[in-house]
Scaffold this motif. Structure first.
Motif, mmCIF file in Angstrom:
data_model
loop_
_atom_site.group_PDB
_atom_site.id
_atom_site.type_symbol
_atom_site.label_atom_id
_atom_site.label_comp_id
_atom_site.label_asym_id
_atom_site.label_seq_id
_atom_site.Cartn_x
_atom_site.Cartn_y
_atom_site.Cartn_z
ATOM 1 N N SER A 1 0.931 -1.303 -0.042
ATOM 2 C CA SER A 1 -0.020 0.152 0.046
ATOM 3 C C SER A 1 0.844 1.340 0.092
ATOM 4 O O SER A 1 0.610 2.295 -0.640
ATOM 5 C CB SER A 1 -0.970 0.099 1.272
ATOM 6 O OG SER A 1 -1.773 1.183 1.132
ATOM 7 N N ASP B 1 1.329 4.113 -2.719
ATOM 8 C CA ASP B 1 0.993 5.524 -2.417
ATOM 9 C C ASP B 1 2.216 6.512 -2.592
ATOM 10 O O ASP B 1 2.283 7.519 -2.167
ATOM 11 C CB ASP B 1 0.562 5.455 -1.028
ATOM 12 C CG ASP B 1 -0.692 6.507 -0.556
ATOM 13 O OD1 ASP B 1 -0.980 7.353 -1.576
ATOM 14 O OD2 ASP B 1 -1.328 6.144 0.352
ATOM 15 N N ARG C 1 -4.159 4.932 5.370
ATOM 16 C CA ARG C 1 -4.737 4.277 4.142
ATOM 17 C C ARG C 1 -4.308 2.777 4.128
ATOM 18 O O ARG C 1 -5.342 2.089 3.789
ATOM 19 C CB ARG C 1 -4.665 4.999 3.230
ATOM 20 C CG ARG C 1 -5.253 6.596 3.183
ATOM 21 C CD ARG C 1 -4.962 6.967 1.901
ATOM 22 N NE ARG C 1 -3.624 7.644 1.306
ATOM 23 C CZ ARG C 1 -3.251 8.790 1.778
ATOM 24 N NH1 ARG C 1 -3.789 9.640 2.405
ATOM 25 N NH2 ARG C 1 -1.916 8.878 1.198
ATOM 26 N N SER D 1 -7.313 -0.393 4.848
ATOM 27 C CA SER D 1 -7.560 -1.185 3.851
ATOM 28 C C SER D 1 -7.431 -2.635 4.181
ATOM 29 O O SER D 1 -7.539 -3.529 3.296
ATOM 30 C CB SER D 1 -6.866 -0.578 2.483
ATOM 31 O OG SER D 1 -5.631 -0.774 2.670
#
Length: 295
Positions: free
Chosen positions: A107, A111, A172, A176
């Motif tokens: 992630s 990102d 985030r 998730s």
């Protein structure tokens, strides 16, 4: 889904671990510090924290200056605790959750955070010093750790804002993750201290409390400061405070303080603070009129 249930800011002074290992918890010079961690350990137990995401810096134990990453994340089922010259500590290996760690790596990279990933490397006092004060460890730790190392030693350092954005991306990533986990983000280091040079022994209590106030209520103001500002206000090693900004970036805008212990007995302002998301009920700290470090 995984969720962040709160965050902890803590000093990671190596002597905390030494004093803990020598059983100095009731020593008059150490008791105010160790007593200050007891409510934090109780909070973690009551909240049933499954995971501690530890944002710390490596003190040339896992990495060295010939190859020192800006951001590094450990992936592994366990990590040994480093022998930093005082012998192996009587602590079990730090446990990891590989699936969660890999998810966070994936992630964060997507990102646009280009991470170094390490495995089977020792973890030094940046994480291991406060850890046994937060979690019981016999016969084993009650949960897992995601170790994230930040460069605060070798220039160029990541900016305060970049660390804050790391925290936002970390939130985030955690939210998730499909498994139900209670996650606590831990920012380590600081507060004011300098251990070398002409200002060795320097502390700034007014700045420490202003930093804590801004961290909770107006973190954006802290993002405008340069590394030189942090050094000027809190001493050379207080640049570690940018790791607290990574912790803060993972939290919502409104925070309420659950617990704070500030203890200045050595060269470091040893501090532990716990925040949960929500509206604060205590009156806000107001800096001295002649202070105006950031305001």
């Amino acid at each position: 889904m995984a969720k962040i249930i709160g965050c902890i800011g803590t000093s990671h002074v190596p002597t905390i671990g030494v004093a803990y290992d020598k059983g100095k918890q009731t020593d008059p010079s150490w008791a105010p510090l160790f007593d200050g961690y007891k409510p934090v350990a109780k909070w973690l137990e009551e909240k049933k924290a499954d995971v501690l995401v530890f944002i710390y810096n490596d003190h040339c134990t896992t990495f060295f200056f010939d190859m020192y990453p800006t951001f590094a994340l450990g992936v592994g089922e366990q990590f040994p605790i480093a022998d930093e010259g005082a012998g192996l500590r009587d602590l079990p290996h730090i446990k990891g959750d590989v699936k969660l760690q890999c998810h966070i790596v994936d992630s964060l990279v997507n990102d646009e955070f280009d991470l170094t990933v390490f495995q089977e490397k020792p973890i030094d006092h940046g994480c291991a010093s406060p850890l046994p004060l937060l979690w019981p460890h016999k016969p084993d730790w009650p949960g897992t750790v995601v170790p994230i190392s930040v460069n605060v030693l070798q220039y160029p350092l990541p900016t305060p804002r970049r660390c804050y954005r790391l925290g936002q991306a970390l939130r985030r990533a955690i939210e998730s993750y499909p498994e139900d986990l209670n996650v606590v983000v831990v920012g380590t280091g600081g507060l004011s201290h300098q251990i070398h040079g002409e200002r060795a022994g320097f502390n700034n209590t007014d700045w420490d409390h202003e930093f804590l106030d801004l961290l909770q209520h107006e973190p954006e103001k802290l993002l405008h400061l340069t590394h030189a500002d942090y050094v000027r206000l809190g001493g050379a090693e207080s640049v570690e405070q940018i790791m607290w900004l990574a912790m803060r970036g993972a939290m919502a805008n409104s925070l309420k303080k659950v617990h704070l212990n500030y203890y200045l007995a050595t060269t470091t302002a040893m501090t532990v603070v716990v925040y949960e998301e929500g509206e604060e009920t205590e009156p806000r700290h107001v800096p001295n009129a002649n202070q105006a470090a950031v305001m």
